[in-house]
Structure formats: structure tokens, C-alpha cells
Design an enzyme around this catalytic site. Structure first.
Site, PDB file in Angstrom:
ATOM      1  N   ASP A 120      32.291 -45.742  20.621  1.00 53.09           N
ATOM      2  CA  ASP A 120      32.653 -44.357  20.383  1.00 53.09           C
ATOM      3  C   ASP A 120      33.614 -44.356  19.183  1.00 53.09           C
ATOM      4  O   ASP A 120      34.105 -45.407  18.758  1.00 53.09           O
ATOM      5  CB  ASP A 120      33.320 -43.793  21.639  1.00 53.09           C
ATOM      6  CG  ASP A 120      33.793 -42.373  21.458  1.00 53.09           C
ATOM      7  OD1 ASP A 120      32.996 -41.539  20.994  1.00 53.09           O
ATOM      8  OD2 ASP A 120      34.966 -42.095  21.761  1.00 53.09           O
ATOM      9  N   ASP A 136      36.286 -44.264  25.444  1.00 54.77           N
ATOM     10  CA  ASP A 136      37.544 -43.846  26.061  1.00 54.77           C
ATOM     11  C   ASP A 136      37.386 -42.726  27.068  1.00 54.77           C
ATOM     12  O   ASP A 136      38.375 -42.302  27.673  1.00 54.77           O
ATOM     13  CB  ASP A 136      38.517 -43.379  24.971  1.00 54.77           C
ATOM     14  CG  ASP A 136      37.995 -42.124  24.275  1.00 54.77           C
ATOM     15  OD1 ASP A 136      36.948 -42.210  23.602  1.00 54.77           O
ATOM     16  OD2 ASP A 136      38.609 -41.053  24.417  1.00 54.77           O
ATOM     17  N   ASP A 186      36.147 -41.170  18.122  1.00 47.62           N
ATOM     18  CA  ASP A 186      37.402 -40.470  18.401  1.00 47.62           C
ATOM     19  C   ASP A 186      37.985 -40.924  19.732  1.00 47.62           C
ATOM     20  O   ASP A 186      37.305 -40.907  20.759  1.00 47.62           O
ATOM     21  CB  ASP A 186      37.175 -38.956  18.460  1.00 47.62           C
ATOM     22  CG  ASP A 186      36.675 -38.391  17.141  1.00 47.62           C
ATOM     23  OD1 ASP A 186      36.966 -38.994  16.103  1.00 47.62           O
ATOM     24  OD2 ASP A 186      35.992 -37.355  17.163  1.00 47.62           O
TER      25      ASP A 186
END
Length: 222
Positions: free
Chosen positions: A10, A173, A12
Site C-alpha cells: 500500500d 496499514d 498512504d
């Protein structure tokens, strides 16, 4: 330890903290609409499901109700214009990211990037970060008809790079990353420091929970 050929990341909340740029764009959008701006702490809790949801959450918080389709569309256009001018601003990498990515690349691991951010912004961010040559394949949230938490983007990467999902590790995240990976039949490492709507990433039960990006070294056979 586990043996993986491909690592999908990922962006961001995993590699970079992009909330400052996103908050600037959201507040430019709200200002253009003559609405009150929102604090950075609020924007941080809205990130993770793509630009449409980010804009909708900002409008909902400001108005007190979900915006209608006309306002949503207008606001999204304003957000895109604003973010285009902010996205390449000073990028903040999380600790250990650059060194770990370089170590993975040097070890021969294949790397891909799967973000829910609109693709139009991604190449410029990677170039500004000096990461444009790190990833064999990059997907944005609008690159396919589905985005995370759908497994479609992760499986698309596996097909394009001819790697079995069982030999691919997802690193993210948020719950979206974990759900996408599990549905794709691949292992997933969840980072505790990113954007997960105020919930602990451990609640999504990834295969590994990491407080530090450099912890990937202990998972992968380098």
C-alpha cells in the site's frame, strides 16, 4: 520466516504519511465551497477508502449529512484540482521505509504498489520520492473496476507478474489491505502506525503485526 517472491505494498499510511497533503487539498476544496475547514486530525481518520470516500466524509462532517450526488461530484473535482498542486509536496517517509525497500530490491524481491489513491497522482508522487524505479507494477484505486478491499487488484498484479498469490506478501496499514489479501489467498503484514480509522490493525488479524517497517526483514528471507 516465510519465502515470498513478490511483495505488494500500500502507499498512504504504509510508505508515506500523505495526510498533510490530503488535508491541504480537502481544506482548499471546502474553502472553494465556502464551508468551514477541518483539522488535520479529522482528515487522518478519513483516509483509506479512496478519494470519493475521503471527499464524502469531509462533506458529511462539515454539513452534518451525506452530500447529494451533485455536490459530491463538484467537490470531487475541486479536490482533484487542489490535490494536484499539493500531492508532490514535502513527502514524509515512515521510519525504515527507504532502507528496507532498497534492501528488498537488492535481494531480488519483486515489488509492486497497490493503492486506492487515484492513479493520476501516483507517478508524480513516486518520482518526487525517488521510488519510480522500485515497483514493477503500480495500480491506483481507479486502475481497475474494483479497489481494495476487493482482492481484484492484488490478484491482477499476481497474474501480470506471473506469481502465485501464495508466493506474494501484501503489506499495508488498514483493514482494507488485510481483507483484500485474505480474499486473494495471500499472506499479509499489517503496520500499526498508519490509517485504520482509529482501530488497531491487529483487530483485522493479519498474519504479522509490525510496529516498524523494517520488521519486514525478519519476515522475508533476505
Amino acid at each position: 520466516m516465510a519465502d515470498f517472491d513478490l511483495v505488494q505494498f500500500d502507499l498512504d499510511g504504509t510508505l508515506i504519511d500523505s495526510v498533510p497533503q490530503l488535508a491541504e487539498a480537502i481544506n482548499d476544496m471546502l474553502t472553494s465551497l465556502n464551508y468551514a475547514t477541518q483539522p488535520l486530525s479529522a482528515v487522518r481518520g478519513w483516509v483509506g477508502n479512496g478519494a470519493d470516500m475521503l471527499v464524502q466524509r469531509a462533506l458529511t462532517a462539515t454539513l452534518g449529512h451525506i452530500p447529494d450526488a451533485t455536490l459530491q461530484q463538484r467537490a470531487r473535482g475541486l479536490f482533484d484540482e487542489a490535490y494536484a498542486s499539493h500531492a508532490h509536496g514535502t513527502l514524509v517517509f515512515y521510519p525504515g521505509v527507504l532502507g528496507t525497500l532498497e534492501r528488498l530490491r537488492a535481494s531480488g524481491k519483486r515489488l509492486a504498489l497497490v493503492t486506492n489513491k487515484p492513479y493520476r497522482f501516483v507517478p508524480g508522487i513516486l518520482a518526487a520520492a525517488g521510488l519510480e524505479d522500485y515497483f514493477e507494477l503500480v495500480l491506483g484505486g481507479d486502475s481497475l473496476t474494483e479497489k481494495k478491499p476487493s482482492p481484484a487488484p492484488l490478484l491482477h498484479v499476481c497474474r501480470k507478474l506471473n506469481v502465485s498469490p501464495a508466493r506474494s506478501l501484501m503489506v499495508g496499514d488498514s483493514e482494507n489491505d488485510v481483507l483484500a489479501a485474505k480474499a486473494a489467498g495471500m499472506a499479509v503484514a499489517g503496520l500499526t502506525y498508519g490509517y485504520n480509522y482509529g482501530r488497531a490493525i491487529a483487530d483485522s488479524q493479519p498474519d504479522w503485526v509490525l510496529d516498524d517497517f523494517a520488521g519486514l526483514v525478519s519476515i522475508l528471507k533476505l
